[in-house]
Design an enzyme around this catalytic site. Structure first.
Site, mmCIF file in Angstrom:
data_model
loop_
_atom_site.group_PDB
_atom_site.id
_atom_site.type_symbol
_atom_site.label_atom_id
_atom_site.label_comp_id
_atom_site.label_asym_id
_atom_site.label_seq_id
_atom_site.Cartn_x
_atom_site.Cartn_y
_atom_site.Cartn_z
ATOM 1 N N TYR A 152 1.594 8.395 6.502
ATOM 2 C CA TYR A 152 1.411 6.960 6.747
ATOM 3 C C TYR A 152 1.667 6.648 8.216
ATOM 4 O O TYR A 152 0.880 5.942 8.864
ATOM 5 C CB TYR A 152 2.377 6.178 5.861
ATOM 6 C CG TYR A 152 2.486 4.710 6.167
ATOM 7 C CD1 TYR A 152 1.512 3.808 5.753
ATOM 8 C CD2 TYR A 152 3.595 4.202 6.854
ATOM 9 C CE1 TYR A 152 1.622 2.452 6.030
ATOM 10 C CE2 TYR A 152 3.718 2.848 7.132
ATOM 11 C CZ TYR A 152 2.730 1.977 6.717
ATOM 12 O OH TYR A 152 2.845 0.636 6.988
ATOM 13 N N ALA A 153 2.757 7.169 8.753
ATOM 14 C CA ALA A 153 3.109 6.914 10.145
ATOM 15 C C ALA A 153 2.048 7.467 11.089
ATOM 16 O O ALA A 153 1.693 6.832 12.090
ATOM 17 C CB ALA A 153 4.474 7.537 10.454
#
Length: 260
Positions: A152-153
């Protein structure tokens, strides 16, 4: 001194705008006088007069094209695009738990909808010589949690870099591109998570919030960001009051990121 934001009649699209900070942004823009379209996979059957709803799956190219067509047909153009859509379904367990399929899901959810919508809606903004695009990133691209948010990051970091490059390309054509990077937002989903953690730890809701805040390294403000606070920042940034702001990222995290 009046602080009219000058958004009366502006045409805005908010993705992921039926829940959380997305819904708050749609309400704030409508309250400021904008005509707002909201898109999500599941939407209310009827609009509210100032807010129209478009059901579409923005994780597909076809869904993005459908939304763009409906917005142009309904409004005759677009002045403001707020790409709020994002999230993660990746499992915990660090890098080893992230298969190619999980990586692709995170990219499809957090990067590609913005890329596709920009591509189909920017031509109308360029033709009119004006417009604002907001990409909502996340402080996770600076403070990833290795156990659970690596993919996600990374996808949000890609969105941030893409946004910067896009701003350099289209700002000379009259289109501002701004990033908003929230920390932990106290949405309904966040409340449910805190309550579950609290139950597992034998504590109350405030204790559950502290568990989450501690996992982030602490929030100096002492609480999560509220959806309306994120919405207010976005509403200002898309307004003529912020006419000289482009290419930058605004962090709203209660001080979570420990560096400037």
């Amino acid at each position: 001194m009046s602080f009219d934001l000058g958004l009366d009649g502006k045409r805005a699209l908010v993705t992921g705008g039926t829940r959380g900070a997305g819904a708050a942004a749609a309400r704030a823009l409508a309250a400021a006088g904008a005509r707002v379209a909201v898109t999500a996979r599941t939407v209310p059957q009827h609009g509210t007069g100032t807010i129209q709803y478009i059901a579409a799956d923005l994780l597909t190219a076809q869904g993005c094209a459908k939304v763009a067509e409906e917005v142009i047909a309904t409004f005759g153009g677009i002045d403001i695009l707020v790409n709020m859509l994002g999230g993660s379904s990746a499992p915990g367990g660090g890098f080893a738990a992230l298969t190619d399929e999980e990586w692709q899901k995170e990219i499809d959810h957090n990067l590609m909808p913005a890329v596709r919508l920009d591509r189909v809606l920017l031509p109308s903004m360029i033709a009119q010589g004006a417009g604002v695009i907001v990409h909502v990133t996340s402080i996770q691209h600076e403070l990833p949690l290795p156990e659970s948010t690596t993919a996600y990051a990374a996808a949000k970091a890609a969105l941030s870099t893409y946004s910067k490059s896009l701003s350099k390309e289209v700002t000379p054509k009259g289109i501002r591109v701004v990033r908003v990077s929230p920390g932990w937002i106290e949405t309904d989903a966040a409340v449910a998570l805190a309550e579950r953690l609290a139950k597992d730890a034998g504590t109350d809701y405030e204790g559950g919030k502290r568990i989450i805040m501690n996992s982030l390294g602490g929030i100096p403000l002492g609480r999560p960001v509220k959806p309306d606070e994120v919405a207010d920042l976005i509403t200002f940034l898309v307004s003529p009051r912020a006419a000289a702001i482009t290419g930058t990222e605004y962090v709203i995290d209660g001080g979570t990121v420990p560096t400037a």
